[in-house]
Enzyme design. Structure first.
Site, PDB file in Angstrom:
ATOM      1  N   CYS A   3     -62.135  27.881 -40.877  1.00 47.96           N
ATOM      2  CA  CYS A   3     -62.504  27.726 -39.419  1.00 47.96           C
ATOM      3  C   CYS A   3     -63.578  26.532 -39.139  1.00 47.96           C
ATOM      4  CB  CYS A   3     -63.090  29.004 -38.962  1.00 47.96           C
ATOM      5  SG  CYS A   3     -64.581  29.529 -39.815  1.00 47.96           S
ATOM      6  N   ASN A   6     -67.371  28.378 -41.088  1.00 48.27           N
ATOM      7  CA  ASN A   6     -67.324  29.072 -42.038  1.00 48.27           C
ATOM      8  C   ASN A   6     -68.416  30.174 -42.249  1.00 48.27           C
ATOM      9  OD1 ASN A   6     -67.523  28.500 -45.746  1.00 48.27           O
ATOM     10  ND2 ASN A   6     -66.111  29.935 -44.729  1.00 48.27           N
ATOM     11  N   CYS A   8     -67.965  32.909 -39.551  1.00 46.89           N
ATOM     12  CA  CYS A   8     -67.503  34.300 -38.733  1.00 46.89           C
ATOM     13  C   CYS A   8     -65.772  34.455 -39.283  1.00 46.89           C
ATOM     14  CB  CYS A   8     -67.361  33.990 -37.261  1.00 46.89           C
ATOM     15  SG  CYS A   8     -69.029  33.767 -36.588  1.00 46.89           S
ATOM     16  N   ARG A   9     -65.071  33.587 -38.727  1.00 48.26           N
ATOM     17  CA  ARG A   9     -63.464  33.833 -39.087  1.00 48.26           C
ATOM     18  C   ARG A   9     -63.138  33.545 -40.470  1.00 48.26           C
ATOM     19  NH1 ARG A   9     -61.646  29.937 -34.168  1.00 48.26           N
ATOM     20  NH2 ARG A   9     -63.481  28.855 -35.166  1.00 48.26           N
ATOM     21  N   SER A  10     -63.368  32.499 -41.069  1.00 49.19           N
ATOM     22  CA  SER A  10     -62.970  32.366 -42.242  1.00 49.19           C
ATOM     23  C   SER A  10     -63.457  33.102 -43.405  1.00 49.19           C
ATOM     24  CB  SER A  10     -62.857  30.710 -42.740  1.00 49.19           C
ATOM     25  OG  SER A  10     -64.073  30.236 -42.747  1.00 49.19           O
ATOM     26  N   ASP A 119     -62.669  32.194 -31.610  1.00 47.72           N
ATOM     27  CA  ASP A 119     -63.888  32.118 -31.922  1.00 47.72           C
ATOM     28  C   ASP A 119     -64.794  33.299 -31.725  1.00 47.72           C
ATOM     29  OD1 ASP A 119     -66.563  31.378 -32.924  1.00 47.72           O
ATOM     30  OD2 ASP A 119     -66.226  29.316 -32.342  1.00 47.72           O
TER      31      ASP A 119
HETATM   32  P1  4NP Z   1     -66.551  30.317 -37.172  1.00 46.58           P
HETATM   33  O1  4NP Z   1     -67.360  30.625 -35.960  1.00 46.58           O
HETATM   34  O2  4NP Z   1     -65.920  29.017 -36.923  1.00 46.58           O
HETATM   35  O3  4NP Z   1     -65.737  31.287 -36.805  1.00 46.58           O
HETATM   36  O4  4NP Z   1     -67.301  30.226 -38.217  1.00 46.58           O
HETATM   37  C1  4NP Z   1     -68.499  29.458 -35.405  1.00 46.58           C
HETATM   38  C2  4NP Z   1     -69.636  29.373 -35.987  1.00 46.58           C
HETATM   39  C3  4NP Z   1     -70.775  28.529 -35.461  1.00 46.58           C
HETATM   40  C4  4NP Z   1     -70.369  27.722 -34.685  1.00 46.58           C
HETATM   41  C5  4NP Z   1     -69.047  27.726 -34.199  1.00 46.58           C
HETATM   42  C6  4NP Z   1     -68.014  28.555 -34.471  1.00 46.58           C
HETATM   43  N1  4NP Z   1     -71.332  26.849 -34.231  1.00 46.58           N
HETATM   44  O5  4NP Z   1     -70.988  26.019 -33.262  1.00 46.58           O
HETATM   45  O6  4NP Z   1     -72.610  26.748 -34.767  1.00 46.58           O
END
Ligand code: 4NP
Length: 154
Positions: A3, A6, A8-10, A119
């Site tokens: 994602c 790294n 939340c989703r992945s 997200d």
């Molecule tokens: P992820 O979520 O891609 O599912 O880990 C996010 C975590 C942090 C950010 C964006 C998405 N950020 O912009 O910091």
């Protein structure tokens, strides 16, 4: 599992698929990992909301630490699964063309009809529940696919 951050989703997909592998007693044969296309959270634990939501369904994400996708990942891994189209596109730009067939959307294995895992970073708790719902469904289908393709006698 890839994602943006790294956190939340992945890591959720990583923890969910790891448990599927453990349950199938394939932990010595299948390596699962996760990474982000971005560098914002390198070294961090998953988001506490992701840890809590996953924990309520019996998944352990606390040992995961965020890292960024590296060139060697394109060689090491057979399946490189993006949580959304933006992250698929980002990897397409750095992946050697000969290895680009490994890049896919994770939800291409699900039958949810959804293309991307949304997200949840700026959403409420229900965003993390939706991530788990989508990820559990795709993980089940991915395991069936891998068993059929690579472990026909399992
Ligand atoms: P992820 O979520 O891609 O599912 O880990 C996010 C975590 C942090 C950010 C964006 C998405 N950020 O912009 O910091």
């Amino acid at each position: 599992m890839v994602c943006l951050g790294n956190i939340c989703r992945s890591p959720t997909a990583h923890g969910v698929f790891q448990r599927r592998i453990d349950q199938a007693a394939l932990q010595d044969k299948i390596l699962v990992d996760s990474a982000g296309t971005g560098d914002y959270h390198i070294g961090e634990q998953p988001d506490s909301r992701a840890i809590e939501a996953a924990s309520a369904r019996g998944y352990e994400l606390r040992t995961i630490r965020a890292r960024q996708v590296a060139k060697k990942d394109f060689e090491i891994f057979d399946y490189i699964l993006a949580m959304d189209r933006a992250n698929l596109q980002a990897m397409n730009e750095s992946c050697p063309p000969a290895l680009a067939a490994k890049l896919e959307l994770f939800l291409s294995y699900s039958e949810s009809g959804q293309e991307s895992v949304p997200d949840p970073y700026y959403s409420g708790a229900d965003g993390f529940e939706l991530v788990l719902d989508l990820v559990e469904d795709a993980a089940d289908k991915l395991l069936v696919h891998i068993l059929k393709q690579h472990f026909p006698n399992h």
